[in-house]
Design a protein around this motif. Structure first.
Motif, PDB file in Angstrom:
ATOM      1  N   LEU B  90       0.850  -1.197   0.000  1.00 26.14           N
ATOM      2  CA  LEU B  90       0.000   0.000   0.000  1.00 26.14           C
ATOM      3  C   LEU B  90       0.872   1.228   0.000  1.00 26.14           C
ATOM      4  CD1 LEU B  90      -2.884   1.259   0.308  1.00 26.14           C
ATOM      5  CD2 LEU B  90      -2.459   1.256   2.782  1.00 26.14           C
ATOM      6  N   THR B  91       0.607   2.152  -0.914  1.00 32.89           N
ATOM      7  CA  THR B  91       1.419   3.357  -1.047  1.00 32.89           C
ATOM      8  C   THR B  91       0.514   4.548  -1.288  1.00 32.89           C
ATOM      9  OG1 THR B  91       3.153   2.023  -2.072  1.00 32.89           O
ATOM     10  CG2 THR B  91       3.337   4.408  -2.326  1.00 32.89           C
ATOM     11  N   GLY B  92       0.606   5.563  -0.398  1.00 30.02           N
ATOM     12  CA  GLY B  92      -0.227   6.731  -0.601  1.00 30.02           C
ATOM     13  C   GLY B  92       0.245   7.889   0.241  1.00 30.02           C
ATOM     14  N   ASN B  93      -0.551   8.975   0.202  1.00 29.92           N
ATOM     15  CA  ASN B  93      -0.285  10.130   1.056  1.00 29.92           C
ATOM     16  C   ASN B  93       1.129  10.690   0.841  1.00 29.92           C
ATOM     17  OD1 ASN B  93      -1.504  11.867   2.886  1.00 29.92           O
ATOM     18  ND2 ASN B  93      -0.768  10.752   4.680  1.00 29.92           N
ATOM     19  N   GLY B  94       1.555  10.722  -0.410  1.00 29.30           N
ATOM     20  CA  GLY B  94       2.849  11.291  -0.758  1.00 29.30           C
ATOM     21  C   GLY B  94       4.000  10.304  -0.797  1.00 29.30           C
ATOM     22  N   ALA B  95       3.786   9.104  -0.290  1.00 29.18           N
ATOM     23  CA  ALA B  95       4.842   8.088  -0.348  1.00 29.18           C
ATOM     24  C   ALA B  95       4.976   7.560  -1.774  1.00 29.18           C
ATOM     25  CB  ALA B  95       4.529   6.946   0.614  1.00 29.18           C
ATOM     26  N   GLY B  96       6.114   6.846  -2.026  1.00 28.05           N
ATOM     27  CA  GLY B  96       6.359   6.334  -3.367  1.00 28.05           C
ATOM     28  C   GLY B  96       6.685   4.860  -3.358  1.00 28.05           C
ATOM     29  N   HIS B  97       6.658   4.283  -4.547  1.00 25.53           N
ATOM     30  CA  HIS B  97       6.997   2.867  -4.681  1.00 25.53           C
ATOM     31  C   HIS B  97       7.464   2.564  -6.097  1.00 25.53           C
ATOM     32  CE1 HIS B  97       2.497   1.646  -5.703  1.00 25.53           C
ATOM     33  NE2 HIS B  97       2.940   2.601  -6.498  1.00 25.53           N
ATOM     34  N   ALA B  98       8.096   1.394  -6.230  1.00 29.66           N
ATOM     35  CA  ALA B  98       8.471   0.841  -7.523  1.00 29.66           C
ATOM     36  C   ALA B  98       8.323  -0.669  -7.384  1.00 29.66           C
ATOM     37  CB  ALA B  98       9.923   1.192  -7.854  1.00 29.66           C
ATOM     38  N   ILE B  99       8.240  -1.356  -8.514  1.00 31.97           N
ATOM     39  CA  ILE B  99       8.108  -2.813  -8.432  1.00 31.97           C
ATOM     40  C   ILE B  99       8.718  -3.455  -9.669  1.00 31.97           C
ATOM     41  CG2 ILE B  99       5.773  -2.930  -9.453  1.00 31.97           C
ATOM     42  CD1 ILE B  99       5.219  -5.031  -7.086  1.00 31.97           C
ATOM     43  N   ARG B 100       9.403  -4.571  -9.448  1.00 30.64           N
ATOM     44  CA  ARG B 100      10.103  -5.282 -10.518  1.00 30.64           C
ATOM     45  C   ARG B 100       9.776  -6.764 -10.436  1.00 30.64           C
ATOM     46  NH1 ARG B 100      14.584  -4.789 -13.571  1.00 30.64           N
ATOM     47  NH2 ARG B 100      14.814  -2.657 -12.802  1.00 30.64           N
ATOM     48  N   ASN B 101       9.627  -7.403 -11.601  1.00 32.71           N
ATOM     49  CA  ASN B 101       9.492  -8.861 -11.626  1.00 32.71           C
ATOM     50  C   ASN B 101      10.885  -9.444 -11.418  1.00 32.71           C
ATOM     51  OD1 ASN B 101       9.297 -11.586 -12.127  1.00 32.71           O
ATOM     52  ND2 ASN B 101       7.906 -11.344 -13.858  1.00 32.71           N
ATOM     53  N   ALA B 102      11.101 -10.018 -10.251  1.00 34.26           N
ATOM     54  CA  ALA B 102      12.405 -10.563  -9.871  1.00 34.26           C
ATOM     55  C   ALA B 102      12.498 -12.062 -10.124  1.00 34.26           C
ATOM     56  CB  ALA B 102      12.633 -10.296  -8.380  1.00 34.26           C
ATOM     57  N   GLY B 103      11.478 -12.661 -10.716  1.00 35.06           N
ATOM     58  CA  GLY B 103      11.468 -14.101 -10.904  1.00 35.06           C
ATOM     59  C   GLY B 103      11.582 -14.489 -12.367  1.00 35.06           C
ATOM     60  N   ASP B 104      11.248 -15.741 -12.656  1.00 38.93           N
ATOM     61  CA  ASP B 104      11.367 -16.221 -14.033  1.00 38.93           C
ATOM     62  C   ASP B 104      10.021 -16.636 -14.627  1.00 38.93           C
ATOM     63  OD1 ASP B 104      13.086 -19.227 -12.811  1.00 38.93           O
ATOM     64  OD2 ASP B 104      11.060 -18.456 -12.494  1.00 38.93           O
ATOM     65  N   VAL B 105       8.938 -16.262 -13.922  1.00 37.90           N
ATOM     66  CA  VAL B 105       7.594 -16.414 -14.487  1.00 37.90           C
ATOM     67  C   VAL B 105       6.917 -15.053 -14.414  1.00 37.90           C
ATOM     68  CG1 VAL B 105       7.396 -18.841 -13.820  1.00 37.90           C
ATOM     69  CG2 VAL B 105       6.549 -17.060 -12.268  1.00 37.90           C
ATOM     70  N   ASP B 106       5.785 -14.926 -15.105  1.00 35.83           N
ATOM     71  CA  ASP B 106       5.069 -13.649 -15.094  1.00 35.83           C
ATOM     72  C   ASP B 106       4.715 -13.222 -13.667  1.00 35.83           C
ATOM     73  OD1 ASP B 106       2.947 -13.853 -18.106  1.00 35.83           O
ATOM     74  OD2 ASP B 106       5.110 -13.597 -17.839  1.00 35.83           O
ATOM     75  N   LEU B 107       4.823 -11.935 -13.412  1.00 35.84           N
ATOM     76  CA  LEU B 107       4.325 -11.334 -12.169  1.00 35.84           C
ATOM     77  C   LEU B 107       2.943 -10.774 -12.493  1.00 35.84           C
ATOM     78  CD1 LEU B 107       4.663 -10.159  -9.263  1.00 35.84           C
ATOM     79  CD2 LEU B 107       5.691  -8.144 -10.347  1.00 35.84           C
ATOM     80  N   VAL B 108       1.929 -11.268 -11.812  1.00 31.92           N
ATOM     81  CA  VAL B 108       0.559 -10.811 -12.035  1.00 31.92           C
ATOM     82  C   VAL B 108       0.043 -10.233 -10.735  1.00 31.92           C
ATOM     83  CG1 VAL B 108      -1.771 -11.452 -12.763  1.00 31.92           C
ATOM     84  CG2 VAL B 108       0.214 -12.641 -13.743  1.00 31.92           C
ATOM     85  N   MET B 109      -0.485  -9.029 -10.785  1.00 29.93           N
ATOM     86  CA  MET B 109      -0.996  -8.405  -9.576  1.00 29.93           C
ATOM     87  C   MET B 109      -2.217  -7.556  -9.868  1.00 29.93           C
ATOM     88  SD  MET B 109       2.163  -5.784  -8.964  1.00 29.93           S
ATOM     89  CE  MET B 109       2.396  -4.324 -10.006  1.00 29.93           C
ATOM     90  N   LEU B 110      -3.047  -7.408  -8.854  1.00 30.39           N
ATOM     91  CA  LEU B 110      -4.166  -6.473  -8.923  1.00 30.39           C
ATOM     92  C   LEU B 110      -3.651  -5.127  -8.443  1.00 30.39           C
ATOM     93  CD1 LEU B 110      -7.308  -6.320  -9.352  1.00 30.39           C
ATOM     94  CD2 LEU B 110      -6.243  -8.546  -9.627  1.00 30.39           C
ATOM     95  N   ALA B 111      -4.039  -4.067  -9.125  1.00 28.67           N
ATOM     96  CA  ALA B 111      -3.676  -2.718  -8.721  1.00 28.67           C
ATOM     97  C   ALA B 111      -4.945  -1.888  -8.605  1.00 28.67           C
ATOM     98  CB  ALA B 111      -2.731  -2.081  -9.737  1.00 28.67           C
ATOM     99  N   VAL B 112      -5.118  -1.259  -7.453  1.00 25.81           N
ATOM    100  CA  VAL B 112      -6.283  -0.417  -7.193  1.00 25.81           C
ATOM    101  C   VAL B 112      -5.774   0.942  -6.744  1.00 25.81           C
ATOM    102  CG1 VAL B 112      -8.433  -0.205  -5.899  1.00 25.81           C
ATOM    103  CG2 VAL B 112      -7.423  -2.469  -6.244  1.00 25.81           C
ATOM    104  N   ILE B 113      -6.182   2.001  -7.437  1.00 28.96           N
ATOM    105  CA  ILE B 113      -5.839   3.367  -7.027  1.00 28.96           C
ATOM    106  C   ILE B 113      -7.137   4.084  -6.678  1.00 28.96           C
ATOM    107  CG2 ILE B 113      -4.818   5.588  -7.663  1.00 28.96           C
ATOM    108  CD1 ILE B 113      -3.155   4.131  -9.770  1.00 28.96           C
ATOM    109  N   VAL B 114      -7.237   4.579  -5.426  1.00 27.94           N
ATOM    110  CA  VAL B 114      -8.424   5.310  -4.980  1.00 27.94           C
ATOM    111  C   VAL B 114      -7.990   6.690  -4.526  1.00 27.94           C
ATOM    112  CG1 VAL B 114     -10.451   5.322  -3.478  1.00 27.94           C
ATOM    113  CG2 VAL B 114      -9.490   3.134  -4.250  1.00 27.94           C
ATOM    114  N   LYS B 115      -8.699   7.701  -5.010  1.00 29.39           N
ATOM    115  CA  LYS B 115      -8.377   9.094  -4.667  1.00 29.39           C
ATOM    116  C   LYS B 115      -8.942   9.439  -3.296  1.00 29.39           C
ATOM    117  CE  LYS B 115     -10.211  10.436  -8.587  1.00 29.39           C
ATOM    118  NZ  LYS B 115     -10.629  11.252  -9.750  1.00 29.39           N
ATOM    119  N   TYR B 116      -8.220  10.282  -2.586  1.00 24.02           N
ATOM    120  CA  TYR B 116      -8.692  10.736  -1.286  1.00 24.02           C
ATOM    121  C   TYR B 116      -9.847  11.714  -1.463  1.00 24.02           C
ATOM    122  CZ  TYR B 116      -4.408   8.775   0.764  1.00 24.02           C
ATOM    123  OH  TYR B 116      -3.401   7.938   1.183  1.00 24.02           O
TER     124      TYR B 116
END
Lengths: 121, 121
Positions: B90-116
């Motif tokens: 969870l990243t919000g309120n001015g914080a930051g993030h990055a993400i990388r697929n570090a494995g050898d199969v697909d990285l699949v994720m749900l991403a939800v962005i909700v505005k304050y």
């Protein structure tokens, strides 16, 4: 911040909204304290075979179910639909839904409920 | 309403936020027309091995990544963390993030962005 599976607060809901069996809700983050947006719930739901969430409406908010694994029979505001892994159901603005594990393995889905902004603002 | 995998609008983002390779975004529902809540994005993201989303901040909103499958190296507002299936960031309120697929199969994720909600309302 991050949470792993072992960190999630778990709710076990029996006869959820009048449904059958039990629903396990793993809260990914806590609404109102960790989640600062108008997100009422952000959880991973697990329903064993034959378990269900009964029909209920969402007023002034919307809920999305995203099926991660398993097979569901859903009531999409009165229309019956079969949902499989990768499918998504959106219900809001007064509409209603229900969902049942129609298969023989666990039904696992992400559930997100976001409240609508207040009118006139 | 429901959508199946074949219905999702797909964005292919190269060098997303300055990252490597490509990110496939499958929009589960359309913000602003199907989604009536202050949800800026609701999508299933796929990153092939070595692909990444570069570091970026979320102001006045928050984003949750929920890992469905694969292994990720994430930057959680400056702290490096390995995330696996079932984990959530969870990243919000001015914080930051990055993400990388570090494995050898697909990285699949749900991403939800909700505005304050707007201040003072």
């Amino acid at each position: 911040m991050f949470h792993r599976v072992k960190d999630y607060r778990i709710d076990l809901r029996t006869a959820m909204r009048g449904g059958d069996g039990e629903v396990k809700i793993e809260h990914l983050f806590e609404p109102g304290s960790e989640l600062l947006a108008p997100t009422r719930m952000l959880g991973r739901l697990t329903l064993k075979p034959g378990c269900s969430i009964g029909f209920h409406r969402h007023e002034n908010e919307e809920e999305c179910f995203h099926i991660i694994s398993g097979v569901a029979e859903a009531d999409d505001n009165g229309a019956k639909v079969k949902l499989e892994a990768g499918d998504s159901l959106l219900t809001g603005n007064g509409a209603g839904h229900a969902i049942r594990n129609a298969g023989d393995v666990d039904l696992v889905m992400l559930a997100v409920i976001v409240k609508y902004a207040e009118a006139g603002k």
